[in-house]
Write an enzyme that holds these catalytic residues in place. Sequence first.
Site, short mmCIF file in Angstrom:
data_model
loop_
_atom_site.label_atom_id
_atom_site.label_comp_id
_atom_site.label_asym_id
_atom_site.label_seq_id
_atom_site.Cartn_x
_atom_site.Cartn_y
_atom_site.Cartn_z
N CYS A 93 14.05 11.30 6.26
CA CYS A 93 13.94 10.98 7.69
C CYS A 93 15.30 11.02 8.37
O CYS A 93 15.38 11.31 9.55
CB CYS A 93 13.26 9.65 7.88
SG CYS A 93 13.88 8.38 6.78
N GLU A 145 9.83 2.18 10.60
CA GLU A 145 10.86 3.20 10.35
C GLU A 145 10.16 4.53 10.46
O GLU A 145 9.32 4.86 9.63
CB GLU A 145 11.48 2.96 8.97
CG GLU A 145 12.89 3.49 8.90
CD GLU A 145 12.91 4.95 8.54
OE1 GLU A 145 12.88 5.78 9.50
OE2 GLU A 145 12.94 5.26 7.35
N GLY A 150 -4.46 5.78 3.56
CA GLY A 150 -3.90 5.13 4.74
C GLY A 150 -4.94 4.59 5.71
O GLY A 150 -4.91 3.40 6.05
N PRO A 151 -5.85 5.45 6.17
CA PRO A 151 -6.81 4.97 7.17
C PRO A 151 -7.78 3.91 6.65
O PRO A 151 -8.45 3.24 7.44
CB PRO A 151 -7.58 6.24 7.56
CG PRO A 151 -6.68 7.37 7.16
CD PRO A 151 -5.93 6.89 5.95
N GLU A 168 10.33 16.38 14.37
CA GLU A 168 10.67 16.21 12.96
C GLU A 168 9.84 17.19 12.14
O GLU A 168 8.62 17.14 12.15
CB GLU A 168 10.39 14.76 12.54
CG GLU A 168 10.80 14.49 11.12
CD GLU A 168 10.69 13.01 10.74
OE1 GLU A 168 9.62 12.43 10.91
OE2 GLU A 168 11.70 12.46 10.28
N GLY A 212 -4.42 3.38 -2.37
CA GLY A 212 -5.55 3.80 -1.55
C GLY A 212 -5.10 4.67 -0.40
O GLY A 212 -3.92 5.01 -0.27
N GLY A 258 -4.60 1.16 4.06
CA GLY A 258 -3.43 0.90 4.90
C GLY A 258 -3.83 0.17 6.17
O GLY A 258 -3.22 -0.84 6.55
N LYS A 293 0.89 -1.17 0.00
CA LYS A 293 0.00 0.00 0.00
C LYS A 293 0.92 1.22 0.00
O LYS A 293 1.49 1.59 1.02
CB LYS A 293 -0.88 -0.01 1.25
CG LYS A 293 -2.17 0.79 1.16
CD LYS A 293 -2.02 2.25 0.78
CE LYS A 293 -1.63 3.12 1.95
NZ LYS A 293 -1.48 4.57 1.52
P1 NAP Z 1 1.88 8.80 7.30
O1 NAP Z 1 0.47 9.20 7.33
O2 NAP Z 1 2.45 8.05 8.44
O3 NAP Z 1 2.07 7.95 5.95
C1 NAP Z 1 2.89 6.82 5.75
C2 NAP Z 1 2.09 5.70 5.11
O4 NAP Z 1 1.14 5.18 6.04
C3 NAP Z 1 1.27 6.14 3.90
O5 NAP Z 1 1.19 5.09 2.96
C4 NAP Z 1 -0.07 6.38 4.54
O6 NAP Z 1 -1.15 6.43 3.64
C5 NAP Z 1 -0.17 5.24 5.50
N1 NAP Z 1 -1.16 5.41 6.58
C6 NAP Z 1 -1.69 6.57 7.05
N2 NAP Z 1 -2.58 6.30 8.04
C7 NAP Z 1 -2.61 4.96 8.19
C8 NAP Z 1 -3.32 4.07 9.05
N3 NAP Z 1 -4.19 4.51 9.95
N4 NAP Z 1 -3.09 2.74 8.95
C9 NAP Z 1 -2.20 2.27 8.04
N5 NAP Z 1 -1.51 3.05 7.20
C10 NAP Z 1 -1.70 4.38 7.27
O7 NAP Z 1 2.79 10.05 7.04
P2 NAP Z 1 2.40 11.40 6.27
O8 NAP Z 1 1.07 11.89 6.72
O9 NAP Z 1 2.55 11.12 4.82
O10 NAP Z 1 3.55 12.37 6.77
C11 NAP Z 1 3.44 12.99 8.04
C12 NAP Z 1 4.78 13.08 8.73
O11 NAP Z 1 5.35 11.78 8.89
C13 NAP Z 1 5.86 13.85 8.00
O12 NAP Z 1 5.77 15.21 8.19
C14 NAP Z 1 7.11 13.26 8.62
O13 NAP Z 1 7.39 13.87 9.84
C15 NAP Z 1 6.74 11.83 8.84
N6 NAP Z 1 7.23 10.98 7.72
C16 NAP Z 1 8.30 10.19 7.95
C17 NAP Z 1 8.80 9.43 6.92
C18 NAP Z 1 9.97 8.54 7.11
O14 NAP Z 1 10.67 8.24 6.16
N7 NAP Z 1 10.20 8.01 8.30
C19 NAP Z 1 8.22 9.46 5.66
C20 NAP Z 1 7.11 10.27 5.46
C21 NAP Z 1 6.63 11.00 6.51
P3 NAP Z 1 -1.54 7.89 3.03
O15 NAP Z 1 -0.48 8.22 2.09
O16 NAP Z 1 -2.84 7.64 2.37
O17 NAP Z 1 -1.65 8.84 4.19
#
Ligand code: NAP
Length: 462
Positions: free
Chosen positions: A279, A245, A203-204, A369, A201, A207, A170
């Site tokens: 990150c 991660e 995340g919520p 972050e 699709g 995912g 996903k």
């Molecule tokens: P995120 O929501 O954690 O997204 C990461 C992945 O998880 C995406 O595929 C996302 O789908 C999915 N996801 C979201 N909610 C989920 C749930 N309830 N259950 C399962 N999967 C779910 O991160 P973001 O909103 O894109 O970014 C927010 C912050 O996260 C950034 O500002 C940064 O601080 C941090 N971040 C860290 C990394 C890293 O490399 N460690 C990478 C990106 C972001 P969707 O794309 O549909 O939301």
Amino acid sequence: MKAHDGMYIDGAWRPAASGETIDVVNPVDEQVIDRVPAGTAADVDTAVRAARAALPGWAATPPAERAARLAALRDVLVTRKDEIAETVTAELGSPLAFSQAVHAGVPIAVAGSYAELAATHAFEEKVGNSTVYQEPIGVVGAITPWNYPLHQIVAKVAPALAAGCTVVLKPAEDTPLTAQLFAEAVDEAGIPAGVFNLVTGLGPIAGQALAEHPGVDLVSFTGSTAVGRRIGATAGAAVKKVALELGGKSANVILPSADLAKAVNVGVANVMSNSGQTCSAWTRMLVHRDQYDEAVELAATAAAKYGARIGPVVNAKQQARVRSYIEKGVAEGARLVAGGLESPSPQGYFISPTVFADVTPDMTIAQEEIFGPVLSILRYDDEDDAVRIANGTVYGLAGAVWAGEEAEAVAFARRLETGQVDINGGRFNPRAPFGGYKQSGVGRELGAHGLSEYLQTKSLQF
Ligand code: NAP
Ligand code: MG
């Protein structure tokens, strides 16, 4: 690359269960460039079943044959390198040269490393009167972010396939086109139906369904701490293995004996690269008090040169989030020496390359972050103080140490609570384990360590 209106499941592009779609937006001009299907729990279920059905066959495939398929996958990625770079640039907004070198180049190196590791890894060993087999964990649910869209996918899928696991991916909603391109490459590489499956699709919805699915044996997630914590809790309740991660707040420690100008310039470039959406970026620069003013001036000058060249951040929400951190920095008393709230472009989700001086360890911008092109410069009194500040966050993903002599930098690096440290600007190594201490996560990616995450052991006694 033209978007598919289906999901890649069981070796074919199949219609999605619902008619919902996700708009793909170019962050440079905010225009919708394409649409992909928004998967639901029903699509995830179909994909997990396909992965489960394909598991016994792929797990029993000789490692040399899995290696050959991974080598073929790497070759397809090489052939389609320009298309990969253009696709990442279109949906992430990164400058084309960076997309070519990093967004396309690194996944090719990683796929190649797993083609080699699959062929050479000892999946069987003798321990006294036992034979220990390393067997695939099973069906992997991979959930990836948008910041390095192809790298994050390959860093999970390649070792999983090398291990003999099957996968449901996903990808992030912001970068689904790169994921579809990857699925095409898997298909072209002759990887059997059901071994790799893609559900685009939200995340919520998609995912979460993947993370909760009882047919998934290991969830590998990269993204925010908030979501990672939930996924870890869900996996824990199901007694399922999880790899997380979750980002960082890495320190770039410049010791007094270092080449200051070089350390500052490389440090600024590191933070601005990919618009700060890395990150492992060294977002806290630690400088000795005697060299502090000079370092601040060098950093401000370096940052001012980047302008809009670094590209935008991924979307409006991230732009607003990064801006709110810049506001917080000012409000908490840090001194803005480059960039700020003014956008370098009238259109697109741009953030001006920003540098804060007089940042103290307790400030929000020194702890959280930001995930944008924002550098904080902190002052330290002596080496112990520098260690304390460097280790003084909940994170521990990466870092850098600069010193006149390598041995001095190494001695300092050994005191850091972090998973990776670059010594005097050491180069990225796609085979070195990558992952976090403390709240930066659980598990390791890349190289042999990354492969072992997807394996479990069985011992036979004789
Ligand atoms: P995120 O929501 O954690 O997204 C990461 C992945 O998880 C995406 O595929 C996302 O789908 C999915 N996801 C979201 N909610 C989920 C749930 N309830 N259950 C399962 N999967 C779910 O991160 P973001 O909103 O894109 O970014 C927010 C912050 O996260 C950034 O500002 C940064 O601080 C941090 N971040 C860290 C990394 C890293 O490399 N460690 C990478 C990106 C972001 P969707 O794309 O549909 O939301
Ligand atoms: Mg999200």
